[in-house]
Design a protein around this motif. Structure first.
Motif, PDB file in Angstrom:
ATOM      1  N   VAL A  20       0.841  -1.200   0.000  1.00 52.15           N
ATOM      2  CA  VAL A  20       0.000   0.000   0.000  1.00 52.15           C
ATOM      3  C   VAL A  20       0.874   1.248   0.000  1.00 52.15           C
ATOM      4  O   VAL A  20       0.637   2.190  -0.777  1.00 52.15           O
ATOM      5  N   LEU A  21       1.906   1.274   0.842  1.00 55.23           N
ATOM      6  CA  LEU A  21       2.800   2.436   0.900  1.00 55.23           C
ATOM      7  C   LEU A  21       3.537   2.625  -0.423  1.00 55.23           C
ATOM      8  O   LEU A  21       3.711   3.756  -0.885  1.00 55.23           O
ATOM      9  N   GLU A  22       3.975   1.538  -1.042  1.00 53.93           N
ATOM     10  CA  GLU A  22       4.675   1.637  -2.327  1.00 53.93           C
ATOM     11  C   GLU A  22       3.728   2.104  -3.432  1.00 53.93           C
ATOM     12  O   GLU A  22       4.097   2.921  -4.265  1.00 53.93           O
ATOM     13  N   ALA A  23       2.514   1.597  -3.439  1.00 53.67           N
ATOM     14  CA  ALA A  23       1.559   1.924  -4.510  1.00 53.67           C
ATOM     15  C   ALA A  23       1.035   3.359  -4.408  1.00 53.67           C
ATOM     16  O   ALA A  23       0.866   4.037  -5.419  1.00 53.67           O
ATOM     17  N   ARG A  24       0.781   3.818  -3.181  1.00 55.65           N
ATOM     18  CA  ARG A  24       0.142   5.121  -2.998  1.00 55.65           C
ATOM     19  C   ARG A  24       1.107   6.232  -2.617  1.00 55.65           C
ATOM     20  O   ARG A  24       0.737   7.396  -2.601  1.00 55.65           O
ATOM     21  N   GLY A  25       2.317   5.874  -2.250  1.00 51.95           N
ATOM     22  CA  GLY A  25       3.281   6.873  -1.797  1.00 51.95           C
ATOM     23  C   GLY A  25       3.202   7.049  -0.297  1.00 51.95           C
ATOM     24  O   GLY A  25       2.298   6.552   0.357  1.00 51.95           O
ATOM     25  N   ARG A  26       4.136   7.751   0.220  1.00 55.55           N
ATOM     26  CA  ARG A  26       4.224   7.935   1.673  1.00 55.55           C
ATOM     27  C   ARG A  26       3.756   9.332   2.074  1.00 55.55           C
ATOM     28  O   ARG A  26       4.447  10.058   2.784  1.00 55.55           O
ATOM     29  N   PHE A  27       2.580   9.692   1.573  1.00 54.34           N
ATOM     30  CA  PHE A  27       1.981  10.973   1.929  1.00 54.34           C
ATOM     31  C   PHE A  27       0.566  10.717   2.428  1.00 54.34           C
ATOM     32  O   PHE A  27      -0.148   9.873   1.895  1.00 54.34           O
ATOM     33  N   CYS A  28       0.183  11.477   3.442  1.00 53.35           N
ATOM     34  CA  CYS A  28      -1.128  11.316   4.070  1.00 53.35           C
ATOM     35  C   CYS A  28      -2.236  11.533   3.041  1.00 53.35           C
ATOM     36  O   CYS A  28      -2.251  12.540   2.333  1.00 53.35           O
ATOM     37  N   GLU A  29      -3.145  10.581   2.966  1.00 48.44           N
ATOM     38  CA  GLU A  29      -4.261  10.687   2.045  1.00 48.44           C
ATOM     39  C   GLU A  29      -5.342  11.627   2.576  1.00 48.44           C
ATOM     40  O   GLU A  29      -6.306  11.909   1.874  1.00 48.44           O
ATOM     41  N   CYS A  30      -5.156  12.120   3.805  1.00 50.32           N
ATOM     42  CA  CYS A  30      -6.096  13.096   4.372  1.00 50.32           C
ATOM     43  C   CYS A  30      -5.594  14.526   4.170  1.00 50.32           C
ATOM     44  O   CYS A  30      -6.339  15.381   3.722  1.00 50.32           O
ATOM     45  N   CYS A  31      -4.315  14.771   4.497  1.00 50.29           N
ATOM     46  CA  CYS A  31      -3.822  16.155   4.480  1.00 50.29           C
ATOM     47  C   CYS A  31      -2.609  16.378   3.578  1.00 50.29           C
ATOM     48  O   CYS A  31      -2.220  17.517   3.373  1.00 50.29           O
ATOM     49  N   GLY A  32      -1.981  15.314   3.079  1.00 50.45           N
ATOM     50  CA  GLY A  32      -0.899  15.469   2.109  1.00 50.45           C
ATOM     51  C   GLY A  32       0.505  15.578   2.656  1.00 50.45           C
ATOM     52  O   GLY A  32       1.454  15.652   1.874  1.00 50.45           O
ATOM     53  N   VAL A  33       0.682  15.582   3.969  1.00 52.53           N
ATOM     54  CA  VAL A  33       2.039  15.670   4.524  1.00 52.53           C
ATOM     55  C   VAL A  33       2.692  14.283   4.508  1.00 52.53           C
ATOM     56  O   VAL A  33       2.004  13.270   4.356  1.00 52.53           O
ATOM     57  N   PRO A  34       4.034  14.214   4.660  1.00 49.59           N
ATOM     58  CA  PRO A  34       4.681  12.902   4.714  1.00 49.59           C
ATOM     59  C   PRO A  34       4.033  12.020   5.788  1.00 49.59           C
ATOM     60  O   PRO A  34       3.667  12.486   6.867  1.00 49.59           O
ATOM     61  N   ALA A  35       3.879  10.742   5.453  1.00 56.94           N
ATOM     62  CA  ALA A  35       3.173   9.819   6.343  1.00 56.94           C
ATOM     63  C   ALA A  35       3.870   8.471   6.376  1.00 56.94           C
ATOM     64  O   ALA A  35       4.544   8.089   5.424  1.00 56.94           O
ATOM     65  N   ARG A  36       3.665   7.751   7.481  1.00 61.69           N
ATOM     66  CA  ARG A  36       4.224   6.410   7.595  1.00 61.69           C
ATOM     67  C   ARG A  36       3.256   5.410   8.207  1.00 61.69           C
ATOM     68  O   ARG A  36       3.572   4.256   8.384  1.00 61.69           O
ATOM     69  N   HIS A  37       2.052   5.859   8.525  1.00 64.25           N
ATOM     70  CA  HIS A  37       1.051   4.975   9.112  1.00 64.25           C
ATOM     71  C   HIS A  37       0.069   4.493   8.048  1.00 64.25           C
ATOM     72  O   HIS A  37      -0.149   5.163   7.049  1.00 64.25           O
ATOM     73  N   VAL A  38      -0.522   3.348   8.310  1.00 69.45           N
ATOM     74  CA  VAL A  38      -1.624   2.843   7.495  1.00 69.45           C
ATOM     75  C   VAL A  38      -2.759   2.556   8.461  1.00 69.45           C
ATOM     76  O   VAL A  38      -2.569   1.912   9.491  1.00 69.45           O
TER      77      VAL A  38
END
Length: 93
Positions: A20-38
């Motif tokens: 999921v992280l590889e496919a969607r990138g490591r940015f928050c799907e809510c606010c767009g900042v760098p993210a590491r949680h799923v």
């Protein structure tokens, strides 16, 4: 020739999270900042830990720490934070 080892639920979950992280990138799907949680959209507490929804990429969202805290109000409690940190360390091994 030996058969490949069966994938454990924990290793399967880790694999799905990586995918999921590889496919969607490591940015928050809510606010767009760098993210590491799923985060599970339909929580495991509702679907059940043995449910296929736990492993379904369509039920997962990449999310930053701040947005994740908004999804889980108990994260703000010190006792929960300590327990979650220990659980996170165990999962990263």
């Amino acid at each position: 020739m030996a058969e490949p080892r069966a994938e454990t639920p924990q290793s399967r979950y880790r694999r799905v999270v990586r995918e999921v992280l590889e496919a969607r990138g490591r940015f928050c799907e809510c606010c767009g900042v760098p993210a590491r949680h799923v985060h599970h959209i339909i929580p495991c507490s509702i679907s059940g830990i043995a449910s296929e929804l736990v492993f379904d990429p369509a039920n997962l969202i990449v999310i930053c720490n701040d947005c994740h805290m908004l999804m889980h109000p108990l994260i703000r409690r010190p006792s929960w934070t300590k327990a979650a940190k220990g659980r996170g360390i165990a999962l990263n091994r």
